[in-house]
Write a protein that holds these residues in place. Structure first.
Motif, PDB file in Angstrom:
ATOM      1  N   GLY A  21       0.840  -1.203   0.000  1.00 27.23           N
ATOM      2  CA  GLY A  21       0.000   0.000   0.000  1.00 27.23           C
ATOM      3  C   GLY A  21       0.864   1.238   0.000  1.00 27.23           C
ATOM      4  O   GLY A  21       2.098   1.148   0.108  1.00 27.23           O
ATOM      5  N   GLU A  22       0.203   2.377  -0.109  1.00 28.21           N
ATOM      6  CA  GLU A  22       0.928   3.659  -0.190  1.00 28.21           C
ATOM      7  C   GLU A  22       1.919   3.871   0.945  1.00 28.21           C
ATOM      8  O   GLU A  22       3.009   4.395   0.763  1.00 28.21           O
ATOM      9  CB  GLU A  22      -0.096   4.786  -0.155  1.00 28.21           C
ATOM     10  N   GLU A  34       1.351  -2.097  -5.986  1.00 28.11           N
ATOM     11  CA  GLU A  34       1.518  -0.988  -5.031  1.00 28.11           C
ATOM     12  C   GLU A  34       2.940  -1.023  -4.471  1.00 28.11           C
ATOM     13  O   GLU A  34       3.663  -1.997  -4.667  1.00 28.11           O
ATOM     14  CB  GLU A  34       0.550  -1.189  -3.857  1.00 28.11           C
ATOM     15  N   ASP A  35       3.299   0.029  -3.718  1.00 32.41           N
ATOM     16  CA  ASP A  35       4.565  -0.038  -2.980  1.00 32.41           C
ATOM     17  C   ASP A  35       4.475  -1.214  -2.022  1.00 32.41           C
ATOM     18  O   ASP A  35       3.451  -1.393  -1.348  1.00 32.41           O
ATOM     19  CB  ASP A  35       4.775   1.252  -2.159  1.00 32.41           C
ATOM     20  N   THR A  36       5.527  -2.010  -1.980  1.00 30.04           N
ATOM     21  CA  THR A  36       5.482  -3.204  -1.133  1.00 30.04           C
ATOM     22  C   THR A  36       6.812  -3.363  -0.404  1.00 30.04           C
ATOM     23  O   THR A  36       7.872  -3.069  -0.965  1.00 30.04           O
ATOM     24  CB  THR A  36       5.224  -4.468  -1.990  1.00 30.04           C
ATOM     25  N   SER A  85       8.835  -1.008  -5.682  1.00 31.77           N
ATOM     26  CA  SER A  85       8.146   0.267  -5.872  1.00 31.77           C
ATOM     27  C   SER A  85       7.018   0.127  -6.880  1.00 31.77           C
ATOM     28  O   SER A  85       7.196  -0.516  -7.919  1.00 31.77           O
ATOM     29  CB  SER A  85       9.133   1.321  -6.400  1.00 31.77           C
ATOM     30  N   ALA A  86       5.875   0.759  -6.570  1.00 32.62           N
ATOM     31  CA  ALA A  86       4.724   0.717  -7.470  1.00 32.62           C
ATOM     32  C   ALA A  86       5.120   1.294  -8.829  1.00 32.62           C
ATOM     33  O   ALA A  86       5.889   2.253  -8.872  1.00 32.62           O
ATOM     34  CB  ALA A  86       3.585   1.547  -6.879  1.00 32.62           C
ATOM     35  N   PRO A  87       4.682   0.759  -9.947  1.00 27.00           N
ATOM     36  CA  PRO A  87       3.755  -0.377 -10.046  1.00 27.00           C
ATOM     37  C   PRO A  87       4.484  -1.718 -10.199  1.00 27.00           C
ATOM     38  O   PRO A  87       3.861  -2.707 -10.501  1.00 27.00           O
ATOM     39  CB  PRO A  87       2.990  -0.049 -11.323  1.00 27.00           C
TER      40      PRO A  87
END
Ligand code: GDP
Length: 458
Positions: A23-24, A82-84, A74-76
């Motif tokens: 998530g963000e 999402e950022d993970t 990093s997203a995507p």
């Protein structure tokens, strides 16, 4: 979307446990629970696809919980889109729980079942069928079922559905132009060409429907019964195949009374083996109950391994079994067991079965490879061909069957000379079913249902 976290590895002792945050706020949360050792960059400065080694810190008291490796995506460019952040720590149940608690303490929410994969789907990283393929991969128990699931995960079913959809969209485009602008000088829709398109799409859908049975066979395993009169060595053979002692083996005839089911990998397939009582007529009430269960199982199963003692001449009971299974028309492999003791069994009796005959000594642990080859031979036609698509999912089957039904109705309308409007409506419905299959047009309830079958952490 919120930032969620979960333990992605089984909650059991092991080498590693992985806690995933997505998530963000993933990187921020990771920076508050993870402190890199000096030679590594700060978490906030880590680039996607990089790792750092450091300590997981309890945010409530600053205590070190464990050493861990943090991987940042990093997203995507991550599984979820999402950022993970993923923390790999030592695989202790308590450690994993504490690291998870630390993530929750800095504001992450506990992820639901299948939430990471659901996010991947919602973020357009996967089609619904691909997401389901991941689930099938995790539950695959044999080489072929893994291959089938991997193909679904890689988008084979999606691509096939997409291609059929494209056929229908082209036909619908022509129909729409013709129906909406009758005054324009457009070429009339050729009913025979339309009929050809519908029949080709139906053929492809039917092929998919046919592959469902194979998919289920691969996923659930081949329902197999080891049959034979008492004392021919059924339990011994089963134990040999399973590789350890499972059912009771004694010298007393009729000792295997219960139906015992076990899974075993043979010839690339999973066999669900059950070892039954023989099917002789008996006065023993308990044994005769076993016999009727055995008869029923024989008539229901997909494969019969019929065992005979080759060191003795066939008797009435052996003949009874041969006649019974010949009548069933099932797939049969005959095992002539105890070949270490002699060869007195008259093979000509087996003529009516038209099956593969394997001679072995189960007691000496023989037969696994030959039986595997026989299984492969019998079921090879049902394996996956290189460009085939195989699936084993009720939801997917339902969509495909419905789409085919809509196309059948469209074909019937066309045949009956009904208006092209009626055909258009049916093609539209078929298209919708295919979009539900791939998840392009699918209700929230269906999506929730699909992901509720996943485990937490996937
Ligand atoms: P079931 O009643 O058909 O399940 O038969 P079991 O597996 O219980 O075997 C009956 C007896 O035959 C046991 O004493 C086994 O050890 C023996 N037996 C099984 N397979 C073989 C074999 O290949 N060779 C020999 N010599 N004995 C065997």
């Amino acid at each position: 979307m919120s930032t969620v976290c979960a333990v992605c590895t089984p909650l059991a002792q092991g080498g590693l446990a992985v806690i995933r945050i997505s998530g963000e706020g993933a990187v921020d949360a990771a920076s508050r629970v993870f402190s890199p050792f000096l030679s590594f960059p700060k978490v906030a400065e880590m680039k996607g696809y990089t790792c750092a080694y450091g300590k997981v810190i309890d945010p409530e008291n600053g205590e070190a919980i464990d050493d861990a490796v943090l991987t940042v995506f990093s997203a995507p460019h991550s599984f979820t889109g999402e950022d993970t952040a993923e923390l790999s720590c030592h695989g202790g149940v308590y450690i994993a729980k504490r690291v998870l608690r630390a993530c929750l303490a800095v504001g992450c929410e506990q992820a639901d079942r299948g939430e990471f994969t659901k996010r991947a789907f919602l973020n357009g990283k996967l089609s619904l069928t691909q997401a389901e393929g991941i689930m099938d991969m995790i539950s695959a128990r044999g080489e072929d079922s893994l291959r089938a699931a991997r193909l679904t995960k890689e988008g084979r079913l999606f691509a096939e559905a997409d291609d059929i959809k494209r056929q229908l969209v082209t036909a619908l485009g022509e129909l729409a132009a013709w129906v909406d602008y009758p005054e324009e000088d457009l070429p009339a829709v050729e009913r025979s060409a339309l009929s050809g398109t519908i029949s080709s799409a139906r053929g492809r859908l039917k092929k998919l429907i046919d592959s469902y049975d194979t998919g289920m066979l691969l996923r659930r395993g081949i329902d197999t019964v080891i049959a034979g009169k008492p004392n021919v060595g059924k339990s011994t053979l089963m134990n040999t195949l399973l590789g350890y002692e499972r059912s009771i083996v004694t010298d007393l005839a009729g000792t295997t009374r219960d139906v015992i089911e076990e899974g075993v990998q043979l010839g690339g397939f999973e066999l669900r083996l059950s070892d039954t009582a023989g099917i002789r007529t008996t006065d023993d009430r308990v044994e005769s109950m076993g016999v009727s269960i055995a008869r029923k199982r024989l008539s229901d199963c997909a494969l019969i391994i019929a065992v005979f003692d080759t060191s003795e001449a066939a008797d009435a009971e052996d003949r009874e079994l041969i006649d019974y299974i010949a009548e069933l028309g099932a797939k049969v492999i005959v095992v002539l067991n105890k070949n270490d003791l002699g060869d007195r069994f008259d093979r000509s009796l087996l003529g009516g079965l038209g099956c593969r005959v394997i001679e072995l000594s189960a007691r000496q642990g023989e037969g696994r490879e030959e039986l595997g080859a026989a299984v492969r031979e019998l079921f090879a036609g049902t394996g996956i061909d290189e460009d085939g698509t195989i699936f084993a999912n009720e939801r997917q089957k339902d969509c495909i069957v419905k789409a085919e039904g809509r196309l059948a109705a469209a074909a019937a309308a066309l045949e009956a000379g009904e208006t092209l409007d009626a055909v258009t409506v049916m093609l539209d419905y078929a298209l919708e079913e295919l979009m539900e299959l791939t998840g392009e047009k699918v209700g929230e309830a269906v999506v929730s249902e699909v992901f509720s079958k996943f485990c937490v952490g996937k």
